[in-house]
Design a protein around this motif. Structure first.
Motif, PDB file in Angstrom:
ATOM      1  N   LEU A  76       0.843  -1.192   0.000  1.00 29.91           N
ATOM      2  CA  LEU A  76       0.000   0.000   0.000  1.00 29.91           C
ATOM      3  C   LEU A  76       0.881   1.246   0.000  1.00 29.91           C
ATOM      4  CD1 LEU A  76      -2.760   1.435   0.308  1.00 29.91           C
ATOM      5  CD2 LEU A  76      -2.467   1.223   2.785  1.00 29.91           C
ATOM      6  N   LEU A  77       0.636   2.128  -0.956  1.00 26.57           N
ATOM      7  CA  LEU A  77       1.304   3.425  -1.009  1.00 26.57           C
ATOM      8  C   LEU A  77       0.294   4.508  -0.657  1.00 26.57           C
ATOM      9  CD1 LEU A  77       3.632   5.387  -1.831  1.00 26.57           C
ATOM     10  CD2 LEU A  77       2.720   5.278  -4.173  1.00 26.57           C
ATOM     11  N   ILE A  78       0.658   5.361   0.306  1.00 24.30           N
ATOM     12  CA  ILE A  78      -0.158   6.522   0.675  1.00 24.30           C
ATOM     13  C   ILE A  78       0.623   7.761   0.281  1.00 24.30           C
ATOM     14  CG2 ILE A  78      -1.328   7.746   2.537  1.00 24.30           C
ATOM     15  CD1 ILE A  78      -1.338   5.094   4.112  1.00 24.30           C
ATOM     16  N   THR A  79       0.073   8.546  -0.649  1.00 27.68           N
ATOM     17  CA  THR A  79       0.806   9.708  -1.144  1.00 27.68           C
ATOM     18  C   THR A  79      -0.044  10.965  -1.066  1.00 27.68           C
ATOM     19  OG1 THR A  79       1.948  10.698  -3.055  1.00 27.68           O
ATOM     20  CG2 THR A  79       0.094   9.243  -3.532  1.00 27.68           C
ATOM     21  N   GLU A  80       0.613  12.089  -0.863  1.00 30.97           N
ATOM     22  CA  GLU A  80      -0.087  13.371  -0.917  1.00 30.97           C
ATOM     23  C   GLU A  80      -0.437  13.704  -2.358  1.00 30.97           C
ATOM     24  OE1 GLU A  80       0.935  16.724  -2.123  1.00 30.97           O
ATOM     25  OE2 GLU A  80       3.010  16.972  -1.476  1.00 30.97           O
ATOM     26  N   GLY A  81      -1.485  14.537  -2.527  1.00 33.14           N
ATOM     27  CA  GLY A  81      -1.907  14.929  -3.870  1.00 33.14           C
ATOM     28  C   GLY A  81      -2.382  16.368  -3.920  1.00 33.14           C
ATOM     29  N   THR A  82      -1.670  17.249  -3.234  1.00 38.17           N
ATOM     30  CA  THR A  82      -2.094  18.645  -3.077  1.00 38.17           C
ATOM     31  C   THR A  82      -2.460  19.312  -4.396  1.00 38.17           C
ATOM     32  OG1 THR A  82      -0.661  18.828  -1.137  1.00 38.17           O
ATOM     33  CG2 THR A  82      -1.403  20.887  -2.142  1.00 38.17           C
ATOM     34  N   ARG A  83      -1.675  19.051  -5.428  1.00 41.18           N
ATOM     35  CA  ARG A  83      -1.846  19.795  -6.683  1.00 41.18           C
ATOM     36  C   ARG A  83      -2.722  19.070  -7.718  1.00 41.18           C
ATOM     37  NH1 ARG A  83       4.124  21.531  -8.283  1.00 41.18           N
ATOM     38  NH2 ARG A  83       3.035  22.777  -9.869  1.00 41.18           N
ATOM     39  N   MET A  84      -3.431  18.055  -7.266  1.00 40.65           N
ATOM     40  CA  MET A  84      -4.384  17.402  -8.171  1.00 40.65           C
ATOM     41  C   MET A  84      -5.612  18.301  -8.330  1.00 40.65           C
ATOM     42  SD  MET A  84      -4.340  13.516  -6.762  1.00 40.65           S
ATOM     43  CE  MET A  84      -2.812  12.661  -6.402  1.00 40.65           C
ATOM     44  N   ARG A  85      -5.707  18.911  -9.482  1.00 42.33           N
ATOM     45  CA  ARG A  85      -6.831  19.800  -9.792  1.00 42.33           C
ATOM     46  C   ARG A  85      -7.187  19.617 -11.262  1.00 42.33           C
ATOM     47  NH1 ARG A  85      -3.023  23.403  -7.709  1.00 42.33           N
ATOM     48  NH2 ARG A  85      -2.827  24.333  -9.786  1.00 42.33           N
ATOM     49  N   PRO A  86      -8.395  19.999 -11.645  1.00 46.77           N
ATOM     50  CA  PRO A  86      -8.765  19.850 -13.061  1.00 46.77           C
ATOM     51  C   PRO A  86      -7.802  20.552 -14.010  1.00 46.77           C
ATOM     52  CG  PRO A  86     -10.716  20.276 -11.733  1.00 46.77           C
ATOM     53  CD  PRO A  86      -9.541  20.429 -10.819  1.00 46.77           C
ATOM     54  N   ASP A  87      -7.223  21.695 -13.578  1.00 48.27           N
ATOM     55  CA  ASP A  87      -6.373  22.460 -14.491  1.00 48.27           C
ATOM     56  C   ASP A  87      -4.948  21.918 -14.580  1.00 48.27           C
ATOM     57  OD1 ASP A  87      -6.245  23.487 -11.736  1.00 48.27           O
ATOM     58  OD2 ASP A  87      -4.760  24.878 -12.536  1.00 48.27           O
ATOM     59  N   THR A  88      -4.594  20.934 -13.740  1.00 45.62           N
ATOM     60  CA  THR A  88      -3.221  20.410 -13.776  1.00 45.62           C
ATOM     61  C   THR A  88      -3.136  18.983 -14.320  1.00 45.62           C
ATOM     62  OG1 THR A  88      -3.369  19.564 -11.514  1.00 45.62           O
ATOM     63  CG2 THR A  88      -2.543  21.813 -11.775  1.00 45.62           C
ATOM     64  N   LEU A  89      -4.275  18.380 -14.614  1.00 43.72           N
ATOM     65  CA  LEU A  89      -4.263  16.965 -14.974  1.00 43.72           C
ATOM     66  C   LEU A  89      -3.567  16.692 -16.299  1.00 43.72           C
ATOM     67  CD1 LEU A  89      -7.780  15.677 -13.914  1.00 43.72           C
ATOM     68  CD2 LEU A  89      -5.590  15.411 -12.749  1.00 43.72           C
ATOM     69  N   PHE A  90      -3.719  17.582 -17.265  1.00 41.92           N
ATOM     70  CA  PHE A  90      -3.206  17.302 -18.603  1.00 41.92           C
ATOM     71  C   PHE A  90      -2.038  18.203 -18.999  1.00 41.92           C
ATOM     72  CE2 PHE A  90      -7.708  16.143 -18.508  1.00 41.92           C
ATOM     73  CZ  PHE A  90      -7.592  14.793 -18.801  1.00 41.92           C
ATOM     74  N   ARG A  91      -1.747  19.170 -18.172  1.00 41.24           N
ATOM     75  CA  ARG A  91      -0.634  20.060 -18.477  1.00 41.24           C
ATOM     76  C   ARG A  91       0.210  20.235 -17.224  1.00 41.24           C
ATOM     77  NH1 ARG A  91      -3.305  23.731 -20.503  1.00 41.24           N
ATOM     78  NH2 ARG A  91      -3.006  23.225 -22.715  1.00 41.24           N
ATOM     79  N   LYS A  92       1.400  19.714 -17.225  1.00 37.72           N
ATOM     80  CA  LYS A  92       2.269  19.795 -16.059  1.00 37.72           C
ATOM     81  C   LYS A  92       2.717  21.232 -15.834  1.00 37.72           C
ATOM     82  CE  LYS A  92       6.632  18.099 -14.127  1.00 37.72           C
ATOM     83  NZ  LYS A  92       7.810  17.248 -14.346  1.00 37.72           N
ATOM     84  N   PRO A  93       2.478  21.778 -14.635  1.00 38.85           N
ATOM     85  CA  PRO A  93       2.905  23.153 -14.365  1.00 38.85           C
ATOM     86  C   PRO A  93       4.431  23.266 -14.412  1.00 38.85           C
ATOM     87  CG  PRO A  93       1.372  22.348 -12.685  1.00 38.85           C
ATOM     88  CD  PRO A  93       1.798  21.172 -13.491  1.00 38.85           C
ATOM     89  N   LYS A  94       4.910  24.410 -14.854  1.00 36.22           N
ATOM     90  CA  LYS A  94       6.347  24.663 -14.842  1.00 36.22           C
ATOM     91  C   LYS A  94       6.701  25.299 -13.508  1.00 36.22           C
ATOM     92  CE  LYS A  94      10.152  26.840 -17.364  1.00 36.22           C
ATOM     93  NZ  LYS A  94      10.526  27.695 -18.531  1.00 36.22           N
ATOM     94  N   ASP A  95       7.520  24.618 -12.739  1.00 34.03           N
ATOM     95  CA  ASP A  95       7.834  25.072 -11.389  1.00 34.03           C
ATOM     96  C   ASP A  95       9.154  25.837 -11.348  1.00 34.03           C
ATOM     97  OD1 ASP A  95       5.612  23.937  -9.939  1.00 34.03           O
ATOM     98  OD2 ASP A  95       6.515  21.968 -10.314  1.00 34.03           O
ATOM     99  N   ARG A  96       9.164  26.902 -10.574  1.00 37.20           N
ATOM    100  CA  ARG A  96      10.419  27.589 -10.269  1.00 37.20           C
ATOM    101  C   ARG A  96      11.231  26.699  -9.339  1.00 37.20           C
ATOM    102  NH1 ARG A  96       8.363  31.895  -8.728  1.00 37.20           N
ATOM    103  NH2 ARG A  96       8.960  33.359 -10.375  1.00 37.20           N
ATOM    104  N   LEU A  97      12.500  26.549  -9.598  1.00 34.58           N
ATOM    105  CA  LEU A  97      13.345  25.741  -8.728  1.00 34.58           C
ATOM    106  C   LEU A  97      13.544  26.447  -7.384  1.00 34.58           C
ATOM    107  CD1 LEU A  97      16.111  24.544 -11.229  1.00 34.58           C
ATOM    108  CD2 LEU A  97      14.102  23.278 -10.439  1.00 34.58           C
ATOM    109  N   GLU A  98      13.647  25.659  -6.327  1.00 33.39           N
ATOM    110  CA  GLU A  98      13.856  26.222  -4.998  1.00 33.39           C
ATOM    111  C   GLU A  98      15.076  27.135  -4.946  1.00 33.39           C
ATOM    112  OE1 GLU A  98      13.826  27.462  -1.277  1.00 33.39           O
ATOM    113  OE2 GLU A  98      12.185  26.267  -2.086  1.00 33.39           O
TER     114      GLU A  98
END
Length: 473
Positions: free
Chosen positions: A219-241
């Motif tokens: 069993l894997l339990i994972t967070e999914g904070t950024r699961m939203r309709p607008d992110t499902l098909f287009r990966k957001p471009k993230d600024r590096l830390e």
């Protein structure tokens, strides 16, 4: 270890909210609760409770798990299992005699229950997470806990008798964030905690995946904070830390006016980078007392900051703004000897090009004080880098900036993985079942063909029953 001991898993919180994850794993008479924070729900800045009665309200609104052995009995009072069963609509609420707690990291939605825990409760967390917690308590943000803190290091395995836990550090926007693998008598459960791929230590996630592959996770339990309709098909471009503090320095170089910086102080590594970049820009960083105490107390103890340049230069870079009326948190600030020279508002106004002001959200009114005066030849800049409020469209913040002509720059990067990265982690680990949570939209998760399940609040399973469920993908 006997294979007759039954493993159970009960899901209480964080199932359709961001944060407030409360899961109870039990094996025989031993169990562990993870995590111990709260999601936003029935309370806000105006509607609140004090510690002496708060835990009752939290349990009665399902913001805290209904596990009576967790809490200080003097705070629980006469609240019992009968009332909690009514609130949860359940005939049975699992309890164990040998109970432990676990905190994955020091963000409010993962650790806010700590002041309410009972004395002596074994409470496990990474030593760097505890260093941040000590800083948070010293800064007056939270009361201390009575729990028995048990510190762990990355890769450490702790034997709980009927099961073992292997603690594995991951990458998030706070030090010491730790997931784990539970090695039960029959099953392996992996918990990612909060994680991201665009941080400074993405390799930790590869190691987490490799350990899961090696042991074989059911069993894997994972967070999914950024699961939203607008992110499902287009990966957001993230600024590096590593780019965030550089952007702060760029703002300091772009104006002769003041630069205000809003960074969540618990992201102590980012604060360390900010100190270095401020010095590179030829400025000094003005802090209020609470923020300076958190930095000083946490940074000195953080293993991850050992040898960082900020520890060598902070006495020259940091200035302390002695304005006690607005610099205090909800609890008294610890009496810490701070080695930083004081500064006044008049000194800052006299030569704004020399300073950057660390400005947290509650202290926005300071802008009015610092932006008045006869000579306003240069525009001041406000750099919003993941400090509260967490969105770039906060009406109150923008009203203050507009009123005083301060330029706004949103420079966030956040601490959470994209849906595509979560799917990639899931398919590489290839568990028998994945549970996405810490999300407003867990059912949107594309698990890449791995069977998934979204529990309901209070749902309890024998592990064999859960991982053997006939589910669609």
């Amino acid at each position: 270890m006997s294979h007759q001991v039954v493993e159970h898993l009960t899901f209480y919180g964080g199932l359709t909210t961001i944060g407030g994850v409360h899961i109870l794993y039990t094996c025989g008479d031993t169990g562990i609760v993870f995590d111990l924070g709260m999601a936003r729900g029935f309370f806000n800045g105006d509607v609140r409770v004090q510690t002496d009665s708060g835990i009752r309200s939290f349990m009665l609104t399902r913001m805290a798990p209904p596990i009576l052995g967790l809490y200080d009995p003097s705070l629980v009072g006469d609240l019992g299992e009968t009332e909690l069963k009514q609130v949860w609509g359940k005939d049975h609420l699992p309890q164990v005699s040998n109970l432990h707690g676990f905190v994955s990291h020091i963000h409010q939605d993962h650790m806010a229950l700590l002041p309410s825990l009972r004395a002596g409760l074994p409470l496990w967390m990474h030593r760097d997470a505890y260093a941040v917690y000590e800083g948070v308590v010293a800064a007056g943000e939270y009361e201390d806990t009575q729990a028995d803190i048990r510190l762990v290091d990355d890769g450490q395995i702790v034997d709980f008798g009927t099961f073992r836990i292997e603690f594995i550090e991951v990458d998030h926007d706070s030090p010491g964030v730790t997931g784990f693998i539970i090695h039960g008598p029959k099953h392996r459960i992996a918990f990612t905690a909060d994680w991201r791929r665009h941080g400074r230590n993405s390799h930790r996630l590869d190691r987490f995946i490799e350990r899961c592959q090696t042991v074989g996770v059911d069993l894997l339990i994972t967070e999914g904070t950024r699961m939203r309709p607008d992110t499902l098909f287009r990966k957001p471009k993230d600024r590096l830390e590593i780019e965030v503090a550089v952007e702060c320095r760029r703002a300091m170089e772009d104006t002769e006016g003041l630069v205000y910086v809003n960074v969540l102080a618990r992201n102590v590594e980012r604060v360390a980078d900010l100190i270095v970049r401020t010095q590179e820009a030829g400025r000094q960083l003005v802090m209020d007392e609470s923020t300076a105490v958190l930095w000083k107390e946490a940074a000195a103890k953080l293993v991850v900051l050992k040898g960082h340049l900020a520890l060598e230069m902070d006495q020259k870079v940091i200035r302390l703004l002695s304005t006690p009326n607005w610099s205090k948190g909800p609890h008294p600030v610890k009496d810490v000897e701070l080695p930083y020279a004081s500064i006044t508002q008049n000194e800052i106004r006299a030569d704004k090009s020399k300073y950057a002001v660390y400005l947290t959200y509650p202290h926005i009114p300071l802008i009015a004080e610092l932006e008045i005066g006869e000579s306003q030849t240069a525009t001041s800049i406000y750099v919003h880098a993941d400090g509260n409020p967490l969105t770039p469209n906060d009406e109150t913040l923008l009203k203050w900036l507009t009123e005083f002509g301060v330029q706004y720059r949103y420079c966030a990067t956040g601490g959470h993985a994209s849906p595509q990265e979560i799917m990639e982690l899931t398919t590489r680990i290839a568990p028998r079942l994945v549970v996405p949570l810490h999300s407003l939209h867990p059912t949107l998760f594309n698990s890449g063909g791995v069977r998934k399940y979204c529990p309901t609040p209070g749902e309890s399973f024998e592990l064999s029953e859960l991982v053997g469920k006939q589910l669609t993908v």
